[in-house]
Design a protein around this motif. Structure first.
Motif, PDB file in Angstrom:
ATOM      1  N   SER A 156      22.267  22.841 -14.306  1.00  0.00           N
ATOM      2  CA  SER A 156      21.984  22.392 -12.938  1.00  0.00           C
ATOM      3  C   SER A 156      22.420  20.948 -12.733  1.00  0.00           C
ATOM      4  N   ILE A 157      22.114  20.106 -13.706  1.00  0.00           N
ATOM      5  CA  ILE A 157      22.478  18.677 -13.618  1.00  0.00           C
ATOM      6  C   ILE A 157      23.994  18.516 -13.583  1.00  0.00           C
ATOM      7  N   VAL A 158      24.708  19.314 -14.381  1.00  0.00           N
ATOM      8  CA  VAL A 158      26.182  19.276 -14.376  1.00  0.00           C
ATOM      9  C   VAL A 158      26.709  19.674 -12.998  1.00  0.00           C
ATOM     10  N   PHE A 159      26.123  20.722 -12.393  1.00  0.00           N
ATOM     11  CA  PHE A 159      26.547  21.169 -11.065  1.00  0.00           C
ATOM     12  C   PHE A 159      26.249  20.114  -9.998  1.00  0.00           C
ATOM     13  N   ILE A 160      25.131  19.400 -10.153  1.00  0.00           N
ATOM     14  CA  ILE A 160      24.814  18.301  -9.223  1.00  0.00           C
ATOM     15  C   ILE A 160      25.880  17.216  -9.329  1.00  0.00           C
ATOM     16  N   TYR A 161      26.250  16.880 -10.556  1.00  0.00           N
ATOM     17  CA  TYR A 161      27.270  15.844 -10.808  1.00  0.00           C
ATOM     18  C   TYR A 161      28.613  16.235 -10.195  1.00  0.00           C
ATOM     19  N   LEU A 162      28.927  17.541 -10.245  1.00  0.00           N
ATOM     20  CA  LEU A 162      30.197  18.040  -9.703  1.00  0.00           C
ATOM     21  C   LEU A 162      30.120  18.333  -8.205  1.00  0.00           C
ATOM     22  N   SER A 163      28.930  18.126  -7.599  1.00  0.00           N
ATOM     23  CA  SER A 163      28.697  18.375  -6.163  1.00  0.00           C
ATOM     24  C   SER A 163      29.025  19.811  -5.759  1.00  0.00           C
ATOM     25  N   LEU A 164      28.625  20.761  -6.608  1.00  0.00           N
ATOM     26  CA  LEU A 164      28.862  22.177  -6.322  1.00  0.00           C
ATOM     27  C   LEU A 164      27.686  22.762  -5.539  1.00  0.00           C
ATOM     28  N   PRO A 165      27.908  23.884  -4.821  1.00  0.00           N
ATOM     29  CA  PRO A 165      26.830  24.467  -4.006  1.00  0.00           C
ATOM     30  C   PRO A 165      25.650  24.947  -4.846  1.00  0.00           C
ATOM     31  N   LEU A 166      24.471  24.864  -4.276  1.00  0.00           N
ATOM     32  CA  LEU A 166      23.236  25.360  -4.896  1.00  0.00           C
ATOM     33  C   LEU A 166      23.158  25.039  -6.396  1.00  0.00           C
ATOM     34  N   PRO A 167      23.227  23.768  -6.751  1.00  0.00           N
ATOM     35  CA  PRO A 167      23.357  23.399  -8.170  1.00  0.00           C
ATOM     36  C   PRO A 167      22.212  23.858  -9.062  1.00  0.00           C
ATOM     37  N   TRP A 168      20.960  23.808  -8.548  1.00  0.00           N
ATOM     38  CA  TRP A 168      19.828  24.171  -9.400  1.00  0.00           C
ATOM     39  C   TRP A 168      19.841  25.652  -9.759  1.00  0.00           C
ATOM     40  N   LEU A 169      20.322  26.497  -8.846  1.00  0.00           N
ATOM     41  CA  LEU A 169      20.392  27.939  -9.096  1.00  0.00           C
ATOM     42  C   LEU A 169      21.666  28.312  -9.849  1.00  0.00           C
ATOM     43  N   LEU A 170      22.830  27.951  -9.292  1.00  0.00           N
ATOM     44  CA  LEU A 170      24.103  28.362  -9.882  1.00  0.00           C
ATOM     45  C   LEU A 170      24.363  27.678 -11.222  1.00  0.00           C
ATOM     46  N   GLY A 171      23.971  26.421 -11.345  1.00  0.00           N
ATOM     47  CA  GLY A 171      24.155  25.710 -12.608  1.00  0.00           C
ATOM     48  C   GLY A 171      23.389  26.387 -13.734  1.00  0.00           C
ATOM     49  N   ALA A 172      22.158  26.805 -13.429  1.00  0.00           N
ATOM     50  CA  ALA A 172      21.335  27.499 -14.432  1.00  0.00           C
ATOM     51  C   ALA A 172      21.935  28.851 -14.796  1.00  0.00           C
TER      52      ALA A 172
ATOM     53  N   SER B 217      25.069  43.125 -12.031  1.00  0.00           N
ATOM     54  CA  SER B 217      26.388  42.586 -11.671  1.00  0.00           C
ATOM     55  C   SER B 217      26.493  42.360 -10.168  1.00  0.00           C
ATOM     56  N   ARG B 218      25.981  43.332  -9.400  1.00  0.00           N
ATOM     57  CA  ARG B 218      25.994  43.193  -7.931  1.00  0.00           C
ATOM     58  C   ARG B 218      25.221  41.950  -7.511  1.00  0.00           C
ATOM     59  N   LEU B 219      24.031  41.788  -8.078  1.00  0.00           N
ATOM     60  CA  LEU B 219      23.206  40.621  -7.767  1.00  0.00           C
ATOM     61  C   LEU B 219      23.933  39.334  -8.147  1.00  0.00           C
ATOM     62  N   PHE B 220      24.599  39.357  -9.315  1.00  0.00           N
ATOM     63  CA  PHE B 220      25.339  38.191  -9.794  1.00  0.00           C
ATOM     64  C   PHE B 220      26.438  37.812  -8.812  1.00  0.00           C
ATOM     65  N   PHE B 221      27.247  38.791  -8.392  1.00  0.00           N
ATOM     66  CA  PHE B 221      28.347  38.529  -7.449  1.00  0.00           C
ATOM     67  C   PHE B 221      27.830  37.940  -6.136  1.00  0.00           C
ATOM     68  N   ILE B 222      26.754  38.518  -5.620  1.00  0.00           N
ATOM     69  CA  ILE B 222      26.226  38.088  -4.320  1.00  0.00           C
ATOM     70  C   ILE B 222      25.634  36.685  -4.395  1.00  0.00           C
ATOM     71  N   VAL B 223      24.797  36.448  -5.415  1.00  0.00           N
ATOM     72  CA  VAL B 223      24.136  35.146  -5.545  1.00  0.00           C
ATOM     73  C   VAL B 223      25.151  34.028  -5.801  1.00  0.00           C
ATOM     74  N   VAL B 224      26.212  34.340  -6.554  1.00  0.00           N
ATOM     75  CA  VAL B 224      27.219  33.326  -6.863  1.00  0.00           C
ATOM     76  C   VAL B 224      28.151  33.074  -5.677  1.00  0.00           C
ATOM     77  N   SER B 225      28.531  34.141  -4.961  1.00  0.00           N
ATOM     78  CA  SER B 225      29.522  33.985  -3.887  1.00  0.00           C
ATOM     79  C   SER B 225      28.940  33.401  -2.601  1.00  0.00           C
ATOM     80  N   LEU B 226      27.707  33.783  -2.250  1.00  0.00           N
ATOM     81  CA  LEU B 226      27.128  33.350  -0.973  1.00  0.00           C
ATOM     82  C   LEU B 226      27.112  31.830  -0.773  1.00  0.00           C
ATOM     83  N   PRO B 227      26.653  31.042  -1.769  1.00  0.00           N
ATOM     84  CA  PRO B 227      26.640  29.592  -1.561  1.00  0.00           C
ATOM     85  C   PRO B 227      28.025  29.012  -1.271  1.00  0.00           C
ATOM     86  N   PHE B 228      29.063  29.552  -1.926  1.00  0.00           N
ATOM     87  CA  PHE B 228      30.418  29.061  -1.693  1.00  0.00           C
ATOM     88  C   PHE B 228      30.899  29.436  -0.297  1.00  0.00           C
TER      89      PHE B 228
END
Length: 347
Positions: A21-37, A150-161
């Motif tokens: 999560s911290i790495v994703f925050i540093y990279l300014s990526l969407p939903l860092p606490w969720l996607l980073g984890a 896998s479906r949940l993974f695709f949806i949760v990862v793609s939606l923030p972007f």
């Protein structure tokens, strides 16, 4: 393995998720606490010698907190517009049925699944529930688990972007979701948390679907809509909830061969494309017919897990009641249709 060792391994997994999560925050990526984890734990669980375990026992408290947060959005002002949602909610019925039929056809015709496994794999929501039903009717449990995860993974990862880069809604960095714990009315929050736990336990006893989410949500709606309690879940708790869910999702494929994971992801991606097309049609109908904000409509007709979609809705400050009601209707349809028709399917 002792309780202390088990707890340590789960906490270590959560720490790895938090580092992601911290790495994703540093990279300014969407939903860092969720996607980073998600990404950190997905990588970590491939190293079998790491002393880590999926923090599943943390899921129930995390769901209680999400339920309480969802309920806090049902203010007296919001409730005045519930009747406006009616026609949009009606669309959930054909949306869910078409999604199931299209998914079942895809998995049976093109992926070679037996009809029972294809049927339960196509259900838009309720991974655990579909596995339980699958065990009862002797479907292929491993396929259902992998496909649904896998479906949940695709949806949760793609939606923030999609939300950040297509609709230009900033959800990057370490922004505040609700008020910090230092500004929270602690006694009132403690009372809310206690009521949430009681609501979850009662919902579980009466076998309500998604009990630890729906029970606390109903309690929270009751106290917030009447103005008895005005305090919401503190920001720090919601960040922790994201790390918990991200880490659990990342652990989904633990113990599964990489070849199997890749094959499942490829096959599920075809279903994901079908889901996107169906969702896009209904999002367009709802958006142009009823004029609700596009982000809220997008999340209302996204076939992800209720807890995960509602969490994203909270993070992007969407119309949480509108989104929640749509997912409750979809979950109700799925949980009532699935057992009835699953037992009637013959291969």
């Amino acid at each position: 393995m002792s309780t202390i060792q088990t707890t340590f391994r789960m906490l270590l997994a959560l720490m790895i998720g938090a580092v992601g999560s911290i790495v994703f925050i540093y990279l300014s990526l969407p939903l860092p606490w969720l996607l980073g984890a998600i990404f950190a734990s997905s990588i970590a669980m491939r190293f079998e010698n790491l002393p880590i375990l999926s923090p599943k026992p943390f899921s129930a408290p995390a769901r209680i907190l999400i339920g309480l947060t969802i309920g806090s959005a049902f203010t007296p002002e919001i409730l005045q517009f519930i009747d406006v949602y009616f026609y949009s909610l009606i669309l959930v019925i054909p949306y869910t049925i078409i999604t199931i039929i299209a998914g079942m056809y895809y998995y049976h015709k093109y992926q070679g699944f037996d009809k029972k496994t294809a049927y339960l794999s196509s259900m838009p929501g309720g991974v655990i529930e579909m596995v339980i039903i699958g065990e009862e009717i002797k479907a292929n449990i491993s396929k259902i688990t992998l496909v649904q995860s896998s479906r949940l993974f695709f949806i949760v990862v793609s939606l923030p972007f999609v939300i950040q880069y297509i609709f230009k809604v900033d959800i990057s960095g370490n922004k505040l979701i609700t008020i910090p714990i230092t500004q929270t009315n602690i006694p009132e929050f403690a009372a809310l948390a206690l009521l949430g736990i009681i609501g979850g336990v009662i919902a579980k006893k009466i076998r309500l679907s998604a009990a630890y989410l729906i029970g606390p949500m109903i309690v929270s709606i009751a106290v917030h809509s009447t103005g008895v309690i005005t305090t919401s879940v503190p920001d720090e708790f919601l960040k922790f909830v994201q790390v918990v869910f991200g880490t659990i999702i990342g652990f989904t494929f633990r113990g599964v061969k990489l070849k199997t994971i890749v094959k499942t992801l490829v096959s599920t991606f075809g279903h994901f494309i079908i889901l996107m097309i169906i969702s896009a049609v209904f999002i367009a109908i709802a958006y142009y017919s009823f004029g609700f904000p596009i982000i809220s409509t997008l999340l209302a007709f996204s076939p992800g897990g209720q807890a995960e979609i509602n969490l994203i809705a909270i993070l992007v400050v969407a119309n949480v009641p509108y989104i929640t009601l749509h997912h409750i209707v979809r979950l109700f349809i799925v949980m009532n249709l699935a057992p009835i028709f699953a037992r009637k399917i013959k291969d």
